[in-house]
Design an enzyme around this catalytic site. Structure first.
Site, PDB file in Angstrom:
ATOM      1  N   TRP A  74       0.866  -1.387  -0.044  1.00  0.00           N
ATOM      2  CA  TRP A  74      -0.021  -0.086   0.050  1.00  0.00           C
ATOM      3  C   TRP A  74       1.041   1.290   0.104  1.00  0.00           C
ATOM      4  O   TRP A  74       0.429   2.180   0.735  1.00  0.00           O
ATOM      5  CB  TRP A  74      -1.017   0.229   1.214  1.00  0.00           C
ATOM      6  CG  TRP A  74      -1.869  -1.025   1.456  1.00  0.00           C
ATOM      7  CD1 TRP A  74      -1.727  -1.923   2.547  1.00  0.00           C
ATOM      8  CD2 TRP A  74      -2.835  -1.636   0.739  1.00  0.00           C
ATOM      9  NE1 TRP A  74      -2.736  -2.860   2.584  1.00  0.00           N
ATOM     10  CE2 TRP A  74      -3.483  -2.720   1.393  1.00  0.00           C
ATOM     11  CE3 TRP A  74      -3.258  -1.286  -0.561  1.00  0.00           C
ATOM     12  CZ2 TRP A  74      -4.374  -3.620   0.857  1.00  0.00           C
ATOM     13  CZ3 TRP A  74      -4.398  -1.925  -1.125  1.00  0.00           C
ATOM     14  CH2 TRP A  74      -5.041  -2.935  -0.440  1.00  0.00           C
ATOM     15  N   ASP A 158       2.365  12.155  12.437  1.00  0.00           N
ATOM     16  CA  ASP A 158       1.792  13.553  13.287  1.00  0.00           C
ATOM     17  C   ASP A 158       1.669  14.332  12.186  1.00  0.00           C
ATOM     18  O   ASP A 158       0.461  15.068  12.172  1.00  0.00           O
ATOM     19  CB  ASP A 158       2.605  13.780  14.138  1.00  0.00           C
ATOM     20  CG  ASP A 158       2.165  14.146  15.422  1.00  0.00           C
ATOM     21  OD1 ASP A 158       1.020  13.434  15.485  1.00  0.00           O
ATOM     22  OD2 ASP A 158       2.812  14.537  16.486  1.00  0.00           O
ATOM     23  N   GLU A 281      -2.928   6.197   7.256  1.00  0.00           N
ATOM     24  CA  GLU A 281      -2.391   7.004   8.408  1.00  0.00           C
ATOM     25  C   GLU A 281      -2.840   6.752   9.676  1.00  0.00           C
ATOM     26  O   GLU A 281      -3.092   7.797  10.745  1.00  0.00           O
ATOM     27  CB  GLU A 281      -2.339   8.595   7.933  1.00  0.00           C
ATOM     28  CG  GLU A 281      -1.668   8.718   6.375  1.00  0.00           C
ATOM     29  CD  GLU A 281      -0.754  10.010   6.330  1.00  0.00           C
ATOM     30  OE1 GLU A 281      -0.293  10.391   7.296  1.00  0.00           O
ATOM     31  OE2 GLU A 281      -0.648  10.012   5.163  1.00  0.00           O
ATOM     32  N   SER A 284      -9.367   4.732  12.156  1.00  0.00           N
ATOM     33  CA  SER A 284     -10.101   5.571  13.204  1.00  0.00           C
ATOM     34  C   SER A 284     -10.082   4.835  14.598  1.00  0.00           C
ATOM     35  O   SER A 284     -10.222   5.492  15.832  1.00  0.00           O
ATOM     36  CB  SER A 284     -11.522   5.392  12.766  1.00  0.00           C
ATOM     37  OG  SER A 284     -11.874   6.574  11.742  1.00  0.00           O
TER      38      SER A 284
HETATM   39  C1  LIG Z   1      -4.704   3.714  -0.737  1.00  0.00           C
HETATM   40  C2  LIG Z   1      -3.778   3.588   0.257  1.00  0.00           C
HETATM   41  C3  LIG Z   1      -2.573   4.017   0.494  1.00  0.00           C
HETATM   42  C4  LIG Z   1      -1.653   3.840   1.511  1.00  0.00           C
HETATM   43  N1  LIG Z   1      -0.553   4.556   1.315  1.00  0.00           N
HETATM   44  C5  LIG Z   1       0.298   4.294   2.514  1.00  0.00           C
HETATM   45  C6  LIG Z   1       1.958   4.617   2.054  1.00  0.00           C
HETATM   46  O1  LIG Z   1       2.098   5.609   1.513  1.00  0.00           O
HETATM   47  N2  LIG Z   1       2.691   4.269   3.140  1.00  0.00           N
HETATM   48  C7  LIG Z   1       2.460   3.318   4.023  1.00  0.00           C
HETATM   49  O2  LIG Z   1       3.353   2.889   4.865  1.00  0.00           O
HETATM   50  N3  LIG Z   1       1.167   2.926   4.007  1.00  0.00           N
HETATM   51  C8  LIG Z   1       0.318   3.191   3.383  1.00  0.00           C
HETATM   52  N4  LIG Z   1      -1.241   2.715   3.433  1.00  0.00           N
HETATM   53  C9  LIG Z   1      -1.210   1.853   4.447  1.00  0.00           C
HETATM   54  C10 LIG Z   1      -2.219   2.094   5.642  1.00  0.00           C
HETATM   55  O3  LIG Z   1      -1.533   2.904   6.487  1.00  0.00           O
HETATM   56  C11 LIG Z   1      -2.819   1.060   6.560  1.00  0.00           C
HETATM   57  O4  LIG Z   1      -3.894   0.176   5.452  1.00  0.00           O
HETATM   58  C12 LIG Z   1      -3.347   1.097   7.594  1.00  0.00           C
HETATM   59  O5  LIG Z   1      -2.277   1.713   8.599  1.00  0.00           O
HETATM   60  C13 LIG Z   1      -4.027  -0.120   8.235  1.00  0.00           C
HETATM   61  O6  LIG Z   1      -3.578  -1.134   8.079  1.00  0.00           O
HETATM   62  P1  LIG Z   1      -3.985  -2.482   7.652  1.00  0.00           P
HETATM   63  O7  LIG Z   1      -4.459  -2.073   6.338  1.00  0.00           O
HETATM   64  O8  LIG Z   1      -2.802  -3.589   7.628  1.00  0.00           O
HETATM   65  O9  LIG Z   1      -4.984  -2.850   8.591  1.00  0.00           O
HETATM   66  P2  LIG Z   1      -5.077  -3.829  10.014  1.00  0.00           P
HETATM   67  O10 LIG Z   1      -4.088  -3.196  10.832  1.00  0.00           O
HETATM   68  O11 LIG Z   1      -5.078  -5.228   9.646  1.00  0.00           O
HETATM   69  O12 LIG Z   1      -6.539  -3.360  10.690  1.00  0.00           O
HETATM   70  C14 LIG Z   1      -7.758  -3.836  10.268  1.00  0.00           C
HETATM   71  C15 LIG Z   1      -8.892  -3.467  11.084  1.00  0.00           C
HETATM   72  O13 LIG Z   1      -8.364  -3.838  12.430  1.00  0.00           O
HETATM   73  C16 LIG Z   1      -8.522  -2.810  13.301  1.00  0.00           C
HETATM   74  N5  LIG Z   1      -7.503  -2.883  14.228  1.00  0.00           N
HETATM   75  C17 LIG Z   1      -6.046  -3.196  14.099  1.00  0.00           C
HETATM   76  N6  LIG Z   1      -5.443  -3.233  15.463  1.00  0.00           N
HETATM   77  C18 LIG Z   1      -6.454  -2.790  16.433  1.00  0.00           C
HETATM   78  C19 LIG Z   1      -6.273  -2.388  17.916  1.00  0.00           C
HETATM   79  N7  LIG Z   1      -5.235  -2.568  18.504  1.00  0.00           N
HETATM   80  N8  LIG Z   1      -7.332  -2.293  18.158  1.00  0.00           N
HETATM   81  C20 LIG Z   1      -8.653  -1.862  17.603  1.00  0.00           C
HETATM   82  N9  LIG Z   1      -8.836  -2.220  16.158  1.00  0.00           N
HETATM   83  C21 LIG Z   1      -7.626  -2.547  15.705  1.00  0.00           C
HETATM   84  C22 LIG Z   1      -8.055  -1.532  12.489  1.00  0.00           C
HETATM   85  O14 LIG Z   1      -8.700  -0.304  12.995  1.00  0.00           O
HETATM   86  C23 LIG Z   1      -8.986  -2.178  11.107  1.00  0.00           C
HETATM   87  O15 LIG Z   1     -10.388  -1.592  11.314  1.00  0.00           O
HETATM   88  C24 LIG Z   1      -2.116   3.128   2.453  1.00  0.00           C
HETATM   89  C25 LIG Z   1      -3.106   2.448   2.331  1.00  0.00           C
HETATM   90  C26 LIG Z   1      -3.910   2.619   1.351  1.00  0.00           C
HETATM   91  C27 LIG Z   1      -5.419   1.911   1.194  1.00  0.00           C
END
Ligand SMILES: Cc1cc2nc3c(=O)[nH]c(=O)nc-3n(C[C@H](O)[C@H](O)[C@H](O)COP(=O)(O)OP(=O)(O)OC[C@H]3O[C@@H](n4cnc5c(N)ncnc54)[C@H](O)[C@@H]3O)c2cc1C
Length: 305
Positions: A74, A158, A281, A284
């Site tokens: 991503w 941040d 980033e 929620s």
């Molecule tokens: C279009 C796009 C662009 C992006 N660009 C970048 C980028 O440039 N660089 C980069 O590094 N990343 C990037 N990202 C990644 C983005 O930051 C991550 O998708 C995001 O941080 C969530 O991680 P995940 O998708 O692995 O979800 P997960 O961490 O697997 O989370 C899935 C669900 O579980 C919940 N969850 C996870 N942990 C907890 C907890 N402790 N307590 C409660 N709920 C929890 C989350 O809130 C979510 O609802 C991008 C993503 C997208 C879709």
């Protein structure tokens, strides 16, 4: 556009400006700040999203530099960037204290980005999956010290979160403008849609959310301008503004009726583009946990035990 500007300025240039050596600044910032080249921010991995401290990408010390292997997921601008901030683990047993950040030229051997297709929104913004196969960089690629990686990532987020929040105020504003224009022009039952109290209610709800989001963003911005701590205020602004953008875009489609469901009007794109903002980033849920941790002193992000 906002994703591109935000990644380039808040995540990439801001981090190099704050954490980079003079040589690193001279090497990368002129091209990045003039817009001649792009940079990307490689934190997330296929198995590591919200739990950023658990990165699996490994950086091993070799003679005169580092060898980096792993997978990033991503990554905005990953296919077009000239330099990638790559966060990698140097000593797994030290957990987040072992993380380091490297400025990796994307032309390096073993650095292979792939385009991610099929996104709901942000279709004008490039997103990549990146394979790092024994990519070798010199010692001069390390930004800050070994162990600074987590701090660098969190300080970058941040600023990035602030940018996401302010962009969402813009989406709310766009929703209000499109809805006022449409509802005052289109007639049903012989009068403009805007004559109906239930339609005005939707517009009023959007305006309240827009203004509240704007004030929260402004509060965080004033703290940033004064160089005061603003992590919690930024999380509050990001949480509220992003959820409001999704809500406003959804309401704006409702005001437009069937016309809101197709791309003759901008509101369907507002919804598609707003949707990712409650995810990237820091989701929620993660923002709520930052706010709750600050209020209670208890970190509920990591399961007990
Ligand atoms: C279009 C796009 C662009 C992006 N660009 C970048 C980028 O440039 N660089 C980069 O590094 N990343 C990037 N990202 C990644 C983005 O930051 C991550 O998708 C995001 O941080 C969530 O991680 P995940 O998708 O692995 O979800 P997960 O961490 O697997 O989370 C899935 C669900 O579980 C919940 N969850 C996870 N942990 C907890 C907890 N402790 N307590 C409660 N709920 C929890 C989350 O809130 C979510 O609802 C991008 C993503 C997208 C879709």
């Amino acid at each position: 556009m906002r994703t591109v500007v935000s990644v380039q300025t808040s995540l990439v240039c801001g981090s190099i400006e704050r954490w980079g050596s003079e040589e690193q600044k001279q090497r990368w910032l002129p091209g990045l700040t003039s817009g001649e080249s792009f940079g990307c921010f490689g934190l997330t991995e296929p198995d590591t999203g919200s739990d950023a401290a658990a990165l699996r990408t490994r950086a091993e010390k070799v003679d005169g530099g580092w060898r980096i292997s792993g997978q990033k997921m991503w990554i905005s601008l990953g296919n077009v960037a000239e330099v990638a901030l790559i966060f990698a683990q140097t000593e797994p047993e030290r957990k987040h204290r072992g993380l380091a950040c490297f400025l990796v030229p994307t032309a390096s051997e073993g650095f292979t980005p792939h385009e991610i297709h099929g996104k709901l929104g942000l279709r004008a913004s490039d997103t990549a999956e990146i394979a790092l196969d024994a990519v070798e960089v010199g010692d001069d690629a390390l930004m800050g010290e070994v162990g600074d990686g987590f701090k660098i990532a969190m300080s970058a987020l941040d600023s990035g979160r602030y940018s996401v929040a302010s962009g969402c105020v813009g989406i709310c504003q766009g929703c209000v403008e499109a809805s006022v224009a449409y509802s005052t022009e289109r007639k049903q039952f012989g009068v403009p849609l805007a004559s109906f109290q239930l339609v005005q209610e939707m517009i009023a709800d959007m305006i309240v959310r827009r203004d509240a989001a704007r004030m929260l963003v402004r509060r965080a911005g004033l703290l940033k301008d004064a160089s005061e701590p603003s992590t919690v205020e930024t999380s509050i602004a990001k949480l509220y503004a992003t959820e409001s953008a999704v809500e406003c875009a959804n309401l704006a489609i409702q005001v437009h009726g069937g016309s809101g469901y197709v791309d003759d009007y901008p509101v369907e794109r507002y919804l598609r583009d707003a949707r990712v903002t409650t995810l990237y980033e820091g989701t929620s849920q993660i923002q709520k946990l930052i706010i709750g941790r600050d209020a209670t002193g208890i970190n509920a992000m990591v399961p007990p035990g």
